[in-house]
Write a protein that holds these residues in place. Sequence first.
Motif, PDB file in Angstrom:
ATOM      1  N   GLY A   1       0.793  -1.220   0.000  1.00 56.61           N
ATOM      2  CA  GLY A   1       0.000   0.000   0.000  1.00 56.61           C
ATOM      3  C   GLY A   1       0.826   1.271   0.000  1.00 56.61           C
ATOM      4  N   GLU A   2       0.199   2.355   0.457  1.00 59.85           N
ATOM      5  CA  GLU A   2       0.784   3.684   0.294  1.00 59.85           C
ATOM      6  C   GLU A   2       2.076   3.868   1.076  1.00 59.85           C
ATOM      7  OE1 GLU A   2      -2.161   6.595   1.201  1.00 59.85           O
ATOM      8  OE2 GLU A   2      -3.431   6.090  -0.531  1.00 59.85           O
ATOM      9  N   HIS A   3       2.170   3.297   2.279  1.00 59.06           N
ATOM     10  CA  HIS A   3       3.397   3.491   3.058  1.00 59.06           C
ATOM     11  C   HIS A   3       4.572   2.774   2.410  1.00 59.06           C
ATOM     12  CE1 HIS A   3       1.992  -0.379   4.616  1.00 59.06           C
ATOM     13  NE2 HIS A   3       3.217  -0.608   5.045  1.00 59.06           N
ATOM     14  N   ALA A   4       4.320   1.612   1.806  1.00 58.29           N
ATOM     15  CA  ALA A   4       5.390   0.892   1.101  1.00 58.29           C
ATOM     16  C   ALA A   4       5.787   1.636  -0.169  1.00 58.29           C
ATOM     17  CB  ALA A   4       4.934  -0.529   0.772  1.00 58.29           C
ATOM     18  N   GLU A   5       4.786   2.162  -0.877  1.00 62.56           N
ATOM     19  CA  GLU A   5       5.066   2.921  -2.091  1.00 62.56           C
ATOM     20  C   GLU A   5       5.864   4.177  -1.768  1.00 62.56           C
ATOM     21  OE1 GLU A   5       2.391   3.735  -5.882  1.00 62.56           O
ATOM     22  OE2 GLU A   5       1.880   5.116  -4.249  1.00 62.56           O
ATOM     23  N   ARG A   6       5.526   4.831  -0.664  1.00 54.42           N
ATOM     24  CA  ARG A   6       6.262   6.043  -0.267  1.00 54.42           C
ATOM     25  C   ARG A   6       7.736   5.722  -0.025  1.00 54.42           C
ATOM     26  NH1 ARG A   6       7.470   8.152   4.888  1.00 54.42           N
ATOM     27  NH2 ARG A   6       8.059  10.361   4.798  1.00 54.42           N
ATOM     28  N   ALA A   7       7.998   4.642   0.695  1.00 53.22           N
ATOM     29  CA  ALA A   7       9.388   4.269   0.972  1.00 53.22           C
ATOM     30  C   ALA A   7      10.136   3.953  -0.315  1.00 53.22           C
ATOM     31  CB  ALA A   7       9.429   3.074   1.923  1.00 53.22           C
ATOM     32  N   ALA A   8       9.511   3.202  -1.206  1.00 50.66           N
ATOM     33  CA  ALA A   8      10.163   2.856  -2.467  1.00 50.66           C
ATOM     34  C   ALA A   8      10.421   4.100  -3.313  1.00 50.66           C
ATOM     35  CB  ALA A   8       9.301   1.859  -3.244  1.00 50.66           C
ATOM     36  N   THR A   9       9.480   5.035  -3.305  1.00 48.27           N
ATOM     37  CA  THR A   9       9.638   6.276  -4.076  1.00 48.27           C
ATOM     38  C   THR A   9      10.792   7.118  -3.529  1.00 48.27           C
ATOM     39  OG1 THR A   9       7.277   6.299  -4.616  1.00 48.27           O
ATOM     40  CG2 THR A   9       8.469   8.381  -4.814  1.00 48.27           C
ATOM     41  N   ILE A  10      10.870   7.227  -2.205  1.00 47.78           N
ATOM     42  CA  ILE A  10      11.982   7.961  -1.590  1.00 47.78           C
ATOM     43  C   ILE A  10      13.309   7.301  -1.941  1.00 47.78           C
ATOM     44  CG2 ILE A  10      13.077   8.545   0.620  1.00 47.78           C
ATOM     45  CD1 ILE A  10      10.225   8.909   1.753  1.00 47.78           C
ATOM     46  N   CYS A  11      13.325   5.979  -1.937  1.00 48.28           N
ATOM     47  CA  CYS A  11      14.555   5.249  -2.259  1.00 48.28           C
ATOM     48  C   CYS A  11      15.009   5.539  -3.687  1.00 48.28           C
ATOM     49  CB  CYS A  11      14.329   3.754  -2.050  1.00 48.28           C
ATOM     50  SG  CYS A  11      15.844   2.772  -2.129  1.00 48.28           S
ATOM     51  N   VAL A  12      14.088   5.479  -4.633  1.00 45.65           N
ATOM     52  CA  VAL A  12      14.438   5.764  -6.037  1.00 45.65           C
ATOM     53  C   VAL A  12      14.952   7.194  -6.179  1.00 45.65           C
ATOM     54  CG1 VAL A  12      13.490   6.074  -8.354  1.00 45.65           C
ATOM     55  CG2 VAL A  12      12.874   4.050  -7.023  1.00 45.65           C
ATOM     56  N   LYS A  13      14.291   8.139  -5.553  1.00 44.82           N
ATOM     57  CA  LYS A  13      14.712   9.543  -5.609  1.00 44.82           C
ATOM     58  C   LYS A  13      16.118   9.710  -5.037  1.00 44.82           C
ATOM     59  CE  LYS A  13      13.167  14.187  -4.174  1.00 44.82           C
ATOM     60  NZ  LYS A  13      14.269  14.574  -3.269  1.00 44.82           N
ATOM     61  N   THR A  14      16.377   9.053  -3.920  1.00 44.98           N
ATOM     62  CA  THR A  14      17.689   9.145  -3.280  1.00 44.98           C
ATOM     63  C   THR A  14      18.779   8.559  -4.165  1.00 44.98           C
ATOM     64  OG1 THR A  14      16.651   8.980  -1.097  1.00 44.98           O
ATOM     65  CG2 THR A  14      19.015   8.513  -1.229  1.00 44.98           C
ATOM     66  N   ILE A  15      18.486   7.418  -4.788  1.00 46.97           N
ATOM     67  CA  ILE A  15      19.457   6.792  -5.692  1.00 46.97           C
ATOM     68  C   ILE A  15      19.813   7.744  -6.822  1.00 46.97           C
ATOM     69  CG2 ILE A  15      19.807   4.944  -7.371  1.00 46.97           C
ATOM     70  CD1 ILE A  15      17.969   3.204  -5.543  1.00 46.97           C
ATOM     71  N   ARG A  16      18.799   8.319  -7.456  1.00 45.50           N
ATOM     72  CA  ARG A  16      19.055   9.202  -8.599  1.00 45.50           C
ATOM     73  C   ARG A  16      19.852  10.431  -8.187  1.00 45.50           C
ATOM     74  NH1 ARG A  16      13.280   7.971 -11.263  1.00 45.50           N
ATOM     75  NH2 ARG A  16      13.993   6.436 -12.784  1.00 45.50           N
TER      76      ARG A  16
END
Length: 203
Positions: A42-57
């Motif tokens: 759900g949304e909390h998992a998606e938020r974490a994954a989105t932050i991770c992708v942003k941080t990587i980039r």
Amino acid sequence: MNVRVGALTRAKKGFTANGDAYLVEEISHGILICVIDGIGHGEHAERAATICVKTIREYIHSREDFTLTGLFYACDTALRDTDGVVMAAVMIKNGDDRVYFAGVGNITTRIIGREKIYPISTGGIIGYNMSRVREKRYPYKSGDLILMHSDGIRSGIKEEILMQLCNQDEERIAEEIFREYSRETDDATIVVVRERVGNWSDS
């Protein structure tokens, strides 16, 4: 570097938010491939994954050279106010006869060429209790197949099926494995990457 990519990702049945994510990103000296699985659904998992992708980039494009260990520690810091993620990362460097790997948690990675290599991740959760991360190196040559997936793809892909699929294009490989092995009870992601060898057809 010229690579072909096949990738599929979808949310757990009944959810619109997808806690899985991936990226295949060109870097100054090659290609970086990451598969990320936010803890839970759900949304909390998606938020974490989105932050991770942003941080990587942000991390990889803010410096000319970097290590995978440094990348993981940057993500660990950025994810402290989330439920965290698990992740595996593979880096292919231009002209290098090795591939670089680091992982935390249960993302599956396979490198299939003259040798069949199954890198093992360390335990823990990025952003919560990440274990010490080690960057590992494995033999590699252009044309080797790199396959990565979250635990929404069942383990135990039959070796004979995988070897047959290796002769197909990357999108077909991803589609066939996803169709046969994905689980509706979890977010699911698969990424297949192969560096072009010689003058490949685009068909």
